[in-house]
Design a protein around this motif. Structure first.
Motif, PDB file in Angstrom:
ATOM      1  N   ASP A   1       0.806  -1.227   0.000  1.00 30.91           N
ATOM      2  CA  ASP A   1       0.000   0.000   0.000  1.00 30.91           C
ATOM      3  C   ASP A   1       0.835   1.271   0.000  1.00 30.91           C
ATOM      4  O   ASP A   1       0.337   2.342  -0.352  1.00 30.91           O
ATOM      5  N   ARG A   2       2.088   1.165   0.387  1.00 28.25           N
ATOM      6  CA  ARG A   2       2.965   2.341   0.423  1.00 28.25           C
ATOM      7  C   ARG A   2       3.717   2.539  -0.894  1.00 28.25           C
ATOM      8  O   ARG A   2       4.429   3.521  -1.064  1.00 28.25           O
ATOM      9  N   THR A   3       3.567   1.583  -1.818  1.00 27.50           N
ATOM     10  CA  THR A   3       4.279   1.629  -3.089  1.00 27.50           C
ATOM     11  C   THR A   3       3.340   2.056  -4.212  1.00 27.50           C
ATOM     12  O   THR A   3       2.131   2.172  -4.022  1.00 27.50           O
ATOM     13  N   ILE A   4       3.913   2.211  -5.405  1.00 31.46           N
ATOM     14  CA  ILE A   4       3.097   2.469  -6.581  1.00 31.46           C
ATOM     15  C   ILE A   4       2.424   1.182  -7.057  1.00 31.46           C
ATOM     16  O   ILE A   4       1.497   1.224  -7.853  1.00 31.46           O
ATOM     17  N   GLY A   5       2.866   0.019  -6.554  1.00 31.13           N
ATOM     18  CA  GLY A   5       2.232  -1.262  -6.872  1.00 31.13           C
ATOM     19  C   GLY A   5       2.491  -1.761  -8.275  1.00 31.13           C
ATOM     20  O   GLY A   5       1.729  -2.573  -8.802  1.00 31.13           O
ATOM     21  N   MET A   6       3.573  -1.303  -8.883  1.00 32.45           N
ATOM     22  CA  MET A   6       3.898  -1.675 -10.259  1.00 32.45           C
ATOM     23  C   MET A   6       5.164  -2.519 -10.301  1.00 32.45           C
ATOM     24  O   MET A   6       5.867  -2.656  -9.310  1.00 32.45           O
ATOM     25  N   ASP A   7       5.452  -3.026 -11.497  1.00 30.44           N
ATOM     26  CA  ASP A   7       6.690  -3.768 -11.710  1.00 30.44           C
ATOM     27  C   ASP A   7       7.879  -2.817 -11.637  1.00 30.44           C
ATOM     28  O   ASP A   7       7.715  -1.610 -11.384  1.00 30.44           O
ATOM     29  N   ALA A   8       9.077  -3.350 -11.856  1.00 26.86           N
ATOM     30  CA  ALA A   8      10.292  -2.538 -11.719  1.00 26.86           C
ATOM     31  C   ALA A   8      10.299  -1.340 -12.667  1.00 26.86           C
ATOM     32  O   ALA A   8      10.722  -0.246 -12.290  1.00 26.86           O
ATOM     33  N   LYS A   9       9.806  -1.517 -13.891  1.00 34.02           N
ATOM     34  CA  LYS A   9       9.786  -0.413 -14.855  1.00 34.02           C
ATOM     35  C   LYS A   9       8.848   0.703 -14.382  1.00 34.02           C
ATOM     36  O   LYS A   9       9.205   1.877 -14.381  1.00 34.02           O
ATOM     37  N   GLY A  10       7.642   0.344 -13.970  1.00 33.78           N
ATOM     38  CA  GLY A  10       6.688   1.341 -13.489  1.00 33.78           C
ATOM     39  C   GLY A  10       7.155   2.007 -12.209  1.00 33.78           C
ATOM     40  O   GLY A  10       7.006   3.217 -12.032  1.00 33.78           O
ATOM     41  N   THR A  11       7.732   1.223 -11.297  1.00 33.73           N
ATOM     42  CA  THR A  11       8.241   1.780 -10.051  1.00 33.73           C
ATOM     43  C   THR A  11       9.394   2.737 -10.331  1.00 33.73           C
ATOM     44  O   THR A  11       9.504   3.791  -9.697  1.00 33.73           O
ATOM     45  N   SER A  12      10.230   2.407 -11.310  1.00 29.82           N
ATOM     46  CA  SER A  12      11.335   3.294 -11.687  1.00 29.82           C
ATOM     47  C   SER A  12      10.822   4.622 -12.211  1.00 29.82           C
ATOM     48  O   SER A  12      11.360   5.688 -11.881  1.00 29.82           O
ATOM     49  N   GLU A  13       9.776   4.583 -13.024  1.00 29.93           N
ATOM     50  CA  GLU A  13       9.176   5.823 -13.548  1.00 29.93           C
ATOM     51  C   GLU A  13       8.598   6.655 -12.403  1.00 29.93           C
ATOM     52  O   GLU A  13       8.759   7.876 -12.379  1.00 29.93           O
ATOM     53  N   TYR A  14       7.934   6.000 -11.476  1.00 28.92           N
ATOM     54  CA  TYR A  14       7.392   6.687 -10.307  1.00 28.92           C
ATOM     55  C   TYR A  14       8.505   7.376  -9.524  1.00 28.92           C
ATOM     56  O   TYR A  14       8.418   8.575  -9.212  1.00 28.92           O
ATOM     57  N   VAL A  15       9.550   6.652  -9.216  1.00 27.61           N
ATOM     58  CA  VAL A  15      10.663   7.192  -8.430  1.00 27.61           C
ATOM     59  C   VAL A  15      11.304   8.362  -9.158  1.00 27.61           C
ATOM     60  O   VAL A  15      11.568   9.414  -8.565  1.00 27.61           O
ATOM     61  N   LYS A  16      11.544   8.224 -10.443  1.00 30.29           N
ATOM     62  CA  LYS A  16      12.146   9.296 -11.249  1.00 30.29           C
ATOM     63  C   LYS A  16      11.282  10.554 -11.182  1.00 30.29           C
ATOM     64  O   LYS A  16      11.792  11.657 -10.947  1.00 30.29           O
ATOM     65  N   ASN A  17       9.985  10.406 -11.380  1.00 29.98           N
ATOM     66  CA  ASN A  17       9.074  11.568 -11.341  1.00 29.98           C
ATOM     67  C   ASN A  17       9.096  12.265  -9.986  1.00 29.98           C
ATOM     68  O   ASN A  17       9.155  13.491  -9.906  1.00 29.98           O
ATOM     69  N   VAL A  18       9.055  11.484  -8.912  1.00 27.67           N
ATOM     70  CA  VAL A  18       9.027  12.081  -7.578  1.00 27.67           C
ATOM     71  C   VAL A  18      10.344  12.783  -7.268  1.00 27.67           C
ATOM     72  O   VAL A  18      10.354  13.929  -6.800  1.00 27.67           O
ATOM     73  N   VAL A  19      11.469  12.123  -7.533  1.00 29.25           N
ATOM     74  CA  VAL A  19      12.776  12.727  -7.221  1.00 29.25           C
ATOM     75  C   VAL A  19      12.992  13.999  -8.037  1.00 29.25           C
ATOM     76  O   VAL A  19      13.422  15.021  -7.494  1.00 29.25           O
ATOM     77  N   GLU A  20      12.692  13.962  -9.315  1.00 28.29           N
ATOM     78  CA  GLU A  20      12.867  15.159 -10.144  1.00 28.29           C
ATOM     79  C   GLU A  20      11.971  16.303  -9.663  1.00 28.29           C
ATOM     80  O   GLU A  20      12.400  17.457  -9.631  1.00 28.29           O
ATOM     81  N   THR A  21      10.748  15.995  -9.274  1.00 28.71           N
ATOM     82  CA  THR A  21       9.826  17.021  -8.784  1.00 28.71           C
ATOM     83  C   THR A  21      10.321  17.602  -7.468  1.00 28.71           C
ATOM     84  O   THR A  21      10.270  18.828  -7.256  1.00 28.71           O
ATOM     85  N   LEU A  22      10.809  16.742  -6.570  1.00 30.47           N
ATOM     86  CA  LEU A  22      11.363  17.240  -5.308  1.00 30.47           C
ATOM     87  C   LEU A  22      12.589  18.110  -5.561  1.00 30.47           C
ATOM     88  O   LEU A  22      12.757  19.148  -4.911  1.00 30.47           O
TER      89      LEU A  22
END
Length: 174
Positions: free
Chosen positions: A63-84
């Protein structure tokens, strides 16, 4: 912050709910909002994003994750870090080397029996994406990752830290 009505009107939504409602743009807007809340409180870094790859709805971390595979999770992480980074707010990738679908190490000793190759091909990918995007820090899990160090939890394992520093080339705060 999320659970304190004196600080915010309502608890933060999870990343899966935000993504389901508004896709990546929703994730970016949510991250901007959180960075603004932190700034208003005089806080210049958050303990997010969760870079764990978890696709099992029954797993502790799901529930604390984006709930996706490695590719989707990588996109999520990239978006959040760049936005921060754009908001001049620090980021923390967690929980290296990746919880996967393991149990909760806050309440029991958890041994992870996945191979190092499996971790490299799957769980490391979102951390690599976050590091390339400019993440400031990495929070290390308490799991005992047997393929790396059978004696120590990852959080205090010299071998796990060596992989983070030398293989993933992370030079920020651990």
């Amino acid at each position: 912050i999320s659970n304190n009505p004196e600080l915010v009107d309502q608890p933060f939504k999870g990343p899966q709910e935000i993504y389901a409602e508004d896709g990546w743009q929703g994730i970016i807007q949510d991250t901007k909002q959180k960075a603004g809340i932190l700034e208003d409180l005089g806080i210049n870094a958050g303990l997010f994003p969760d870079a764990d790859v978890s696709t099992d709805e029954e797993s502790f971390i799901y529930d604390r994750t984006i709930g996706m595979d490695a590719k989707g999770t990588s996109e999520y992480v990239k978006n959040v870090v760049e936005t921060l980074n754009e908001a001049q707010s620090g980021s923390t990738l967690k929980h290296f080397p990746g919880y996967g679908d393991n149990r909760d190490s806050h309440v029991e000793i958890v041994e992870d029996d996945r191979s190092l190759d499996e971790l490299r091909e799957n769980d490391f990918l979102p951390f690599e994406a976050g590091i390339k995007a400019g993440a400031d820090s990495v929070l290390v899990s308490h799991n005992i990752v047997n393929s790396i160090d059978q004696e120590s939890p990852a959080s205090i394992s010299p071998e796990v830290h060596k992989i983070l520093r030398e293989e993933l080339n992370f030079d920020g705060v651990v």
